[in-house]
Write a protein that holds these residues in place. Structure first.
Motif, PDB file in Angstrom:
ATOM      1  N   PRO A   1     -24.119 -47.006 -27.712  1.00  0.00           N
ATOM      2  CA  PRO A   1     -22.788 -46.359 -27.769  1.00  0.00           C
ATOM      3  C   PRO A   1     -22.317 -46.379 -26.064  1.00  0.00           C
ATOM      4  CG  PRO A   1     -24.821 -44.933 -27.812  1.00  0.00           C
ATOM      5  CD  PRO A   1     -25.301 -45.957 -27.826  1.00  0.00           C
ATOM      6  N   ASP A   2     -20.990 -46.315 -26.136  1.00  0.00           N
ATOM      7  CA  ASP A   2     -20.325 -46.265 -24.775  1.00  0.00           C
ATOM      8  C   ASP A   2     -20.462 -44.944 -24.489  1.00  0.00           C
ATOM      9  OD1 ASP A   2     -18.443 -45.995 -22.875  1.00  0.00           O
ATOM     10  OD2 ASP A   2     -16.802 -47.192 -23.878  1.00  0.00           O
ATOM     11  N   LEU A   3     -20.996 -44.433 -23.487  1.00  0.00           N
ATOM     12  CA  LEU A   3     -21.464 -43.256 -22.689  1.00  0.00           C
ATOM     13  C   LEU A   3     -20.212 -42.471 -22.308  1.00  0.00           C
ATOM     14  CD1 LEU A   3     -24.686 -43.893 -20.937  1.00  0.00           C
ATOM     15  CD2 LEU A   3     -24.612 -43.166 -23.466  1.00  0.00           C
ATOM     16  N   LYS A   4     -19.284 -43.223 -22.274  1.00  0.00           N
ATOM     17  CA  LYS A   4     -17.863 -42.332 -21.819  1.00  0.00           C
ATOM     18  C   LYS A   4     -17.041 -42.334 -22.899  1.00  0.00           C
ATOM     19  CE  LYS A   4     -19.333 -41.737 -17.612  1.00  0.00           C
ATOM     20  NZ  LYS A   4     -19.332 -40.321 -17.240  1.00  0.00           N
TER      21      LYS A   4
ATOM     22  N   GLU B   1     -10.973 -35.463 -21.473  1.00  0.00           N
ATOM     23  CA  GLU B   1     -10.655 -36.639 -20.548  1.00  0.00           C
ATOM     24  C   GLU B   1     -10.718 -35.814 -19.143  1.00  0.00           C
ATOM     25  OE1 GLU B   1      -7.374 -38.945 -22.907  1.00  0.00           O
ATOM     26  OE2 GLU B   1      -6.520 -37.197 -21.527  1.00  0.00           O
ATOM     27  N   MET B   2     -11.015 -34.563 -18.706  1.00  0.00           N
ATOM     28  CA  MET B   2     -10.944 -34.094 -17.562  1.00  0.00           C
ATOM     29  C   MET B   2     -12.413 -34.247 -17.301  1.00  0.00           C
ATOM     30  SD  MET B   2      -8.575 -30.461 -17.859  1.00  0.00           S
ATOM     31  CE  MET B   2      -9.825 -29.678 -16.756  1.00  0.00           C
ATOM     32  N   HIS B   3     -13.484 -34.352 -18.270  1.00  0.00           N
ATOM     33  CA  HIS B   3     -14.721 -34.636 -18.059  1.00  0.00           C
ATOM     34  C   HIS B   3     -15.273 -36.267 -17.874  1.00  0.00           C
ATOM     35  CE1 HIS B   3     -16.814 -30.849 -18.729  1.00  0.00           C
ATOM     36  NE2 HIS B   3     -16.142 -30.661 -19.861  1.00  0.00           N
ATOM     37  N   GLY B   4     -13.809 -37.016 -17.814  1.00  0.00           N
ATOM     38  CA  GLY B   4     -14.083 -38.286 -17.506  1.00  0.00           C
ATOM     39  C   GLY B   4     -14.280 -39.261 -18.756  1.00  0.00           C
TER      40      GLY B   4
ATOM     41  N   MET C   1     -21.165 -28.274 -24.088  1.00  0.00           N
ATOM     42  CA  MET C   1     -21.990 -28.878 -24.889  1.00  0.00           C
ATOM     43  C   MET C   1     -22.002 -30.548 -24.707  1.00  0.00           C
ATOM     44  SD  MET C   1     -21.450 -26.875 -28.350  1.00  0.00           S
ATOM     45  CE  MET C   1     -23.217 -26.557 -29.311  1.00  0.00           C
ATOM     46  N   VAL C   2     -20.650 -31.392 -24.588  1.00  0.00           N
ATOM     47  CA  VAL C   2     -20.382 -32.498 -24.596  1.00  0.00           C
ATOM     48  C   VAL C   2     -20.757 -32.699 -22.730  1.00  0.00           C
ATOM     49  CG1 VAL C   2     -18.570 -34.151 -24.011  1.00  0.00           C
ATOM     50  CG2 VAL C   2     -18.393 -32.541 -26.179  1.00  0.00           C
ATOM     51  N   ALA C   3     -20.480 -31.923 -21.902  1.00  0.00           N
ATOM     52  CA  ALA C   3     -20.863 -32.225 -20.439  1.00  0.00           C
ATOM     53  C   ALA C   3     -22.606 -32.413 -20.551  1.00  0.00           C
ATOM     54  CB  ALA C   3     -20.340 -31.268 -19.598  1.00  0.00           C
ATOM     55  N   GLU C   4     -23.087 -31.699 -21.200  1.00  0.00           N
ATOM     56  CA  GLU C   4     -24.549 -31.634 -21.039  1.00  0.00           C
ATOM     57  C   GLU C   4     -24.993 -32.780 -21.779  1.00  0.00           C
ATOM     58  OE1 GLU C   4     -28.237 -30.219 -20.081  1.00  0.00           O
ATOM     59  OE2 GLU C   4     -26.316 -29.524 -19.455  1.00  0.00           O
ATOM     60  N   LEU C   5     -24.593 -33.057 -22.949  1.00  0.00           N
ATOM     61  CA  LEU C   5     -24.985 -34.295 -23.738  1.00  0.00           C
ATOM     62  C   LEU C   5     -24.737 -35.648 -22.704  1.00  0.00           C
ATOM     63  CD1 LEU C   5     -23.446 -33.530 -27.247  1.00  0.00           C
ATOM     64  CD2 LEU C   5     -25.724 -34.214 -26.580  1.00  0.00           C
ATOM     65  N   ILE C   6     -23.577 -35.673 -22.254  1.00  0.00           N
ATOM     66  CA  ILE C   6     -22.978 -36.956 -21.350  1.00  0.00           C
ATOM     67  C   ILE C   6     -24.188 -36.941 -20.154  1.00  0.00           C
ATOM     68  CG2 ILE C   6     -21.450 -38.043 -19.913  1.00  0.00           C
ATOM     69  CD1 ILE C   6     -20.953 -38.161 -23.016  1.00  0.00           C
ATOM     70  N   LYS C   7     -24.389 -35.892 -19.506  1.00  0.00           N
ATOM     71  CA  LYS C   7     -25.221 -35.700 -18.183  1.00  0.00           C
ATOM     72  C   LYS C   7     -26.827 -36.310 -18.741  1.00  0.00           C
ATOM     73  CE  LYS C   7     -27.322 -32.162 -16.730  1.00  0.00           C
ATOM     74  NZ  LYS C   7     -27.240 -30.676 -16.180  1.00  0.00           N
ATOM     75  N   ASN C   8     -27.196 -35.685 -19.887  1.00  0.00           N
ATOM     76  CA  ASN C   8     -28.593 -36.138 -20.151  1.00  0.00           C
ATOM     77  C   ASN C   8     -28.804 -37.447 -20.617  1.00  0.00           C
ATOM     78  OD1 ASN C   8     -29.944 -33.532 -20.010  1.00  0.00           O
ATOM     79  ND2 ASN C   8     -29.289 -32.883 -21.927  1.00  0.00           N
ATOM     80  N   LYS C   9     -27.616 -38.222 -21.093  1.00  0.00           N
ATOM     81  CA  LYS C   9     -27.669 -39.630 -21.513  1.00  0.00           C
ATOM     82  C   LYS C   9     -27.422 -40.443 -20.162  1.00  0.00           C
ATOM     83  CE  LYS C   9     -26.340 -39.536 -26.219  1.00  0.00           C
ATOM     84  NZ  LYS C   9     -25.794 -40.593 -27.033  1.00  0.00           N
TER      85      LYS C   9
END
Length: 133
Positions: free
Chosen positions: A2-5, A25-28, A124-132
């Motif tokens: 998956p595209d991590l962003k 989008e503010m989370h990049g 939740m999204v920020a945490e998922l992205i950080k963990n990946k």
């Protein structure tokens, strides 16, 4: 892979959908937005995502009946047969916590974020992205 962003938002309420996209989008993240579950399904067939945030109550007229839990049906379709996104983290964003929906979300390895107040899905999204990463 998956595209991590890349995230997908599936929300029928336009002002809410626009706000959700802006916040993510503010989370990049690069965010695709779908107005209905059919468009969401098309996006999920064509792209890989790091996360999906989906409204559960998206009305669909079937003859004289209006069915509302299309978000849950989209989640179940993804888990059953989406080749690109079968394992994607899925956050159901809904205004009510229907007692029959929560166990089905858990069974599908999805999370729930209630609407109203300060929605939890941003964190939740920020945490998922950080963990990946």
């Amino acid at each position: 892979m998956p595209d991590l962003k890349r995230a997908l938002v599936v929300e029928d309420d336009e002002p809410m959908r626009v706000l959700m996209v802006q916040r993510l989008e503010m989370h990049g993240l690069v965010v695709d937005a779908a107005e209905c579950w059919i468009d969401g399904k098309r996006f999920l067939t064509e792209n890989r995502y790091a996360v999906v945030v989906c409204d559960n109550r998206m009305p669909q007229r079937v003859g004289e009946l209006i069915r509302n839990n299309k978000g849950l049906e989209l989640l179940e379709w993804v888990r059953r047969g989406s080749e690109l996104n079968k394992e994607v983290p899925f956050i159901m964003h809904s205004s009510d916590e229907e007692s029959d929906v929560l166990p089905r979300l858990t069974a599908q390895s999805a999370q729930f974020s209630p609407k109203g107040g300060r929605p939890k899905y941003y964190e939740m999204v920020a945490e998922l992205i950080k963990n990946k990463n």
